[in-house]
Design an enzyme around this catalytic site. Structure first.
Site, PDB file in Angstrom:
ATOM      1  N   CYS A   9      54.415  82.686  97.214  1.00  0.00           N
ATOM      2  CA  CYS A   9      53.767  83.077  98.484  1.00  0.00           C
ATOM      3  C   CYS A   9      52.284  83.353  98.249  1.00  0.00           C
ATOM      4  O   CYS A   9      51.434  82.993  99.078  1.00  0.00           O
ATOM      5  CB  CYS A   9      54.432  84.322  99.072  1.00  0.00           C
ATOM      6  N   ASP A  32      52.691  72.867  87.962  1.00  0.00           N
ATOM      7  CA  ASP A  32      53.398  73.922  87.239  1.00  0.00           C
ATOM      8  C   ASP A  32      52.487  74.468  86.136  1.00  0.00           C
ATOM      9  O   ASP A  32      51.814  73.708  85.440  1.00  0.00           O
ATOM     10  CB  ASP A  32      54.701  73.379  86.631  1.00  0.00           C
ATOM     11  N   HIS A  48      58.713  81.985 103.062  1.00  0.00           N
ATOM     12  CA  HIS A  48      59.479  82.496 101.923  1.00  0.00           C
ATOM     13  C   HIS A  48      60.970  82.362 102.193  1.00  0.00           C
ATOM     14  O   HIS A  48      61.540  83.065 103.033  1.00  0.00           O
ATOM     15  CB  HIS A  48      59.130  83.963 101.640  1.00  0.00           C
ATOM     16  N   GLY A  93      69.225  78.745  86.164  1.00  0.00           N
ATOM     17  CA  GLY A  93      67.892  78.746  85.561  1.00  0.00           C
ATOM     18  C   GLY A  93      66.773  79.104  86.511  1.00  0.00           C
ATOM     19  O   GLY A  93      65.602  79.031  86.138  1.00  0.00           O
ATOM     20  N   HIS A 100      61.761  75.922  95.429  1.00  0.00           N
ATOM     21  CA  HIS A 100      60.800  74.947  94.905  1.00  0.00           C
ATOM     22  C   HIS A 100      61.546  73.771  94.298  1.00  0.00           C
ATOM     23  O   HIS A 100      62.582  73.942  93.672  1.00  0.00           O
ATOM     24  CB  HIS A 100      59.871  75.574  93.851  1.00  0.00           C
TER      25      HIS A 100
END
Ligand code: AMP
Length: 112
Positions: A9, A32, A48, A93, A100
């Site tokens: 966010c 990333d 979110h 994980g 995402h």
């Protein structure tokens, strides 16, 4: 909805630096911070939502997000040669609890 304690966010809001590569009204794609391939993007909704299950529960499908993913692949020049992963839950994980998709591409793509 925005969660001010959520790092993604904060990236979407521009309060945490990141390398954003694509964005539209609903979604943002950025690199990333710890890439696992030469191209490793994260593609997130601006709102979110903790994971894909919650997204589909609320929206009814993931079609709009996947259409954006496809456009990101085109814009980055990796159409037809990328891997898409989303982790749902810590047992799978997931570490950041804001939905995402990992988009990975490159000659160094690790085996799966
Ligand atoms: P996951 O394990 O699916 O929740 O993946 C979380 C990903 O977010 C990991 O690949 C991290 O390297 C990445 N990440 C965490 N913080 C940041 C950040 N500030 N900017 C970019 N990527 C991040």
């Amino acid at each position: 909805m925005i969660d001010e304690s959520c790092v993604f966010c904060q990236i979407v809001a521009g309060t945490l630096p990141s390398e954003i590569v694509c964005r539209d009204e609903h979604f943002v794609a950025f690199r990333d911070i710890a890439p696992k391939a030469s191209t490793h993007l994260l593609i997130v909704p601006r709102s979110h939502v903790c994971d894909l299950d919650q997204w589909v529960d609320e929206k009814g499908s993931s079609d709009s997000m996947l259409a954006f993913v496809r456009q990101v692949g085109r814009d980055l020049g990796v159409s037809g040669r990328y891997r898409l992963i989303t982790n749902v839950g810590s047992a799978a994980g997931q570490v950041v609890f804001h939905l995402h998709w990992h988009m990975l591409a490159g000659d160094d793509l690790p085996g799966f």
